[in-house]
Write an enzyme that holds these catalytic residues in place. Structure first.
Site, PDB file in Angstrom:
ATOM      1  N   ARG A  57       0.860  -1.194   0.000  1.00 45.89           N
ATOM      2  CA  ARG A  57       0.000   0.000   0.000  1.00 45.89           C
ATOM      3  C   ARG A  57       0.887   1.232   0.000  1.00 45.89           C
ATOM      4  O   ARG A  57       1.686   1.434   0.929  1.00 45.89           O
ATOM      5  CB  ARG A  57      -0.901  -0.019   1.233  1.00 45.89           C
ATOM      6  CG  ARG A  57      -1.941   1.079   1.253  1.00 45.89           C
ATOM      7  CD  ARG A  57      -3.000   0.790   2.316  1.00 45.89           C
ATOM      8  NE  ARG A  57      -3.933   1.901   2.415  1.00 45.89           N
ATOM      9  CZ  ARG A  57      -4.081   2.650   3.501  1.00 45.89           C
ATOM     10  NH1 ARG A  57      -3.368   2.429   4.588  1.00 45.89           N
ATOM     11  NH2 ARG A  57      -4.951   3.637   3.500  1.00 45.89           N
ATOM     12  N   PHE A  62       1.736  10.652   1.771  1.00 47.28           N
ATOM     13  CA  PHE A  62       1.116  10.082   2.973  1.00 47.28           C
ATOM     14  C   PHE A  62       2.068   9.052   3.584  1.00 47.28           C
ATOM     15  O   PHE A  62       2.797   9.367   4.523  1.00 47.28           O
ATOM     16  CB  PHE A  62      -0.243   9.473   2.640  1.00 47.28           C
ATOM     17  CG  PHE A  62      -0.971   8.880   3.825  1.00 47.28           C
ATOM     18  CD1 PHE A  62      -0.824   9.409   5.106  1.00 47.28           C
ATOM     19  CD2 PHE A  62      -1.818   7.800   3.662  1.00 47.28           C
ATOM     20  CE1 PHE A  62      -1.501   8.862   6.207  1.00 47.28           C
ATOM     21  CE2 PHE A  62      -2.501   7.246   4.753  1.00 47.28           C
ATOM     22  CZ  PHE A  62      -2.334   7.777   6.013  1.00 47.28           C
ATOM     23  N   GLN A  65       3.471   1.303   3.030  1.00 47.36           N
ATOM     24  CA  GLN A  65       3.133   0.266   4.011  1.00 47.36           C
ATOM     25  C   GLN A  65       3.582  -1.107   3.521  1.00 47.36           C
ATOM     26  O   GLN A  65       3.444  -1.437   2.347  1.00 47.36           O
ATOM     27  CB  GLN A  65       1.614   0.268   4.243  1.00 47.36           C
ATOM     28  CG  GLN A  65       1.148  -0.677   5.336  1.00 47.36           C
ATOM     29  CD  GLN A  65      -0.321  -0.465   5.680  1.00 47.36           C
ATOM     30  OE1 GLN A  65      -0.860   0.618   5.472  1.00 47.36           O
ATOM     31  NE2 GLN A  65      -0.967  -1.481   6.202  1.00 47.36           N
ATOM     32  N   ASN A 103      -2.368  -0.845  11.838  1.00 50.46           N
ATOM     33  CA  ASN A 103      -3.312  -1.605  12.652  1.00 50.46           C
ATOM     34  C   ASN A 103      -4.704  -1.547  12.052  1.00 50.46           C
ATOM     35  O   ASN A 103      -4.956  -0.826  11.089  1.00 50.46           O
ATOM     36  CB  ASN A 103      -3.296  -1.123  14.111  1.00 50.46           C
ATOM     37  CG  ASN A 103      -3.756   0.314  14.272  1.00 50.46           C
ATOM     38  OD1 ASN A 103      -4.667   0.775  13.582  1.00 50.46           O
ATOM     39  ND2 ASN A 103      -3.135   1.045  15.193  1.00 50.46           N
ATOM     40  N   PHE A 114       4.271   0.985   8.621  1.00 51.14           N
ATOM     41  CA  PHE A 114       4.345   1.985   7.557  1.00 51.14           C
ATOM     42  C   PHE A 114       5.414   3.018   7.898  1.00 51.14           C
ATOM     43  O   PHE A 114       5.791   3.182   9.070  1.00 51.14           O
ATOM     44  CB  PHE A 114       2.984   2.655   7.287  1.00 51.14           C
ATOM     45  CG  PHE A 114       2.410   3.441   8.439  1.00 51.14           C
ATOM     46  CD1 PHE A 114       2.682   4.797   8.600  1.00 51.14           C
ATOM     47  CD2 PHE A 114       1.574   2.819   9.359  1.00 51.14           C
ATOM     48  CE1 PHE A 114       2.138   5.516   9.655  1.00 51.14           C
ATOM     49  CE2 PHE A 114       1.017   3.531  10.424  1.00 51.14           C
ATOM     50  CZ  PHE A 114       1.305   4.881  10.565  1.00 51.14           C
ATOM     51  N   LEU A 150      -2.394  10.852  12.987  1.00 48.39           N
ATOM     52  CA  LEU A 150      -2.179   9.451  13.362  1.00 48.39           C
ATOM     53  C   LEU A 150      -1.536   9.305  14.747  1.00 48.39           C
ATOM     54  O   LEU A 150      -1.405   8.183  15.246  1.00 48.39           O
ATOM     55  CB  LEU A 150      -1.307   8.745  12.322  1.00 48.39           C
ATOM     56  CG  LEU A 150      -1.862   8.695  10.892  1.00 48.39           C
ATOM     57  CD1 LEU A 150      -0.918   7.919   9.992  1.00 48.39           C
ATOM     58  CD2 LEU A 150      -3.258   8.082  10.863  1.00 48.39           C
ATOM     59  N   HIS A 154      -1.446   5.206  16.175  1.00 46.58           N
ATOM     60  CA  HIS A 154      -0.490   4.228  15.645  1.00 46.58           C
ATOM     61  C   HIS A 154       0.816   4.352  16.430  1.00 46.58           C
ATOM     62  O   HIS A 154       1.330   5.448  16.610  1.00 46.58           O
ATOM     63  CB  HIS A 154      -0.226   4.476  14.153  1.00 46.58           C
ATOM     64  CG  HIS A 154      -1.425   4.191  13.295  1.00 46.58           C
ATOM     65  ND1 HIS A 154      -1.663   2.965  12.737  1.00 46.58           N
ATOM     66  CD2 HIS A 154      -2.465   4.984  12.928  1.00 46.58           C
ATOM     67  CE1 HIS A 154      -2.803   3.007  12.051  1.00 46.58           C
ATOM     68  NE2 HIS A 154      -3.309   4.229  12.156  1.00 46.58           N
TER      69      HIS A 154
END
Length: 195
Positions: A57, A62, A65, A103, A114, A150, A154
């Site tokens: 991903r 951004f 991952q 997660n 990530f 985040l 995370h």
């Protein structure tokens, strides 16, 4: 507050090198702030769990991952065989270059991770962080990019020390509608340098 991301040369703890098909990414881990996440990651790396994986991903500006052996985003296990709890510290943040646990909600950490790649943070977001009493040093550090939304969702357990150009290169590959690279970006191995 020690803010290890702002003083990487003084951090004790293991370092890792992610060997990818686009180059190497060197990362300092933070066992003091996220002992379980670091133990999990180091153990899986030494067990060759991440070998021959992919970044499944990738979203430019951004994050990138990986860490799922199935390459789908649906797989992966922790070293304990069950998900482990989040570890949130006011010392570490999702700054550009942060290594964080992916997660599926609170306390669902397994093997996926990530690296934050975002380079652009709005002035409005900086003002909101100041209003939310983020430490001044962290608000300043976020000027170089990151994903403050985040934070405390995370677990941050490392920071890129070398190879952000590789992270940027991975982030800009062409992807399909589900953010999966059209051509695999391989993670051939994660080498643990010292612990």
């Amino acid at each position: 507050m020690s803010f290890p991301q702002l003083h990487l040369d003084t951090v004790n703890g293991p370092k890792v090198v992610m060997h990818t098909s686009l180059g190497d990414i060197k990362i300092q881990l933070f066992p003091e702030q996220a002992p379980k996440a670091v133990e999990n990651f180091v153990t899986l790396a030494k067990d060759n769990y991440y070998d021959d994986g992919v970044f499944h991903r990738v979203i430019n500006d951004f994050m990138i991952q990986g860490g799922d052996p199935t390459g789908t985003g649906m797989g992966g296990d922790s070293k304990w065989g069950t998900p482990f709890e989040d570890e949130f510290s006011k010392d570490v943040y999702n700054l550009r270059g942060a290594l964080s646990m992916a997660n599926a909600g609170p306390n669902t950490n397994s093997s996926q991770f990530f690296i934050v790649q975002n380079q652009h943070l709005s002035e409005q977001l900086s003002e909101q962080m100041t209003e939310a009493h983020f430490p001044d040093e962290i608000v300043t550090a976020y000027q170089k990019g990151g994903t403050p939304w985040l934070d405390f969702r995370h677990t941050v357990f490392g920071q890129v020390t070398d190879g952000m150009d590789v992270v940027d290169a991975i982030a800009t590959v062409k992807t399909d509608g589900s953010d999966k690279p059209l051509e695999d970006v391989k993670l051939s191995s994660v080498e643990v340098i010292d612990d």
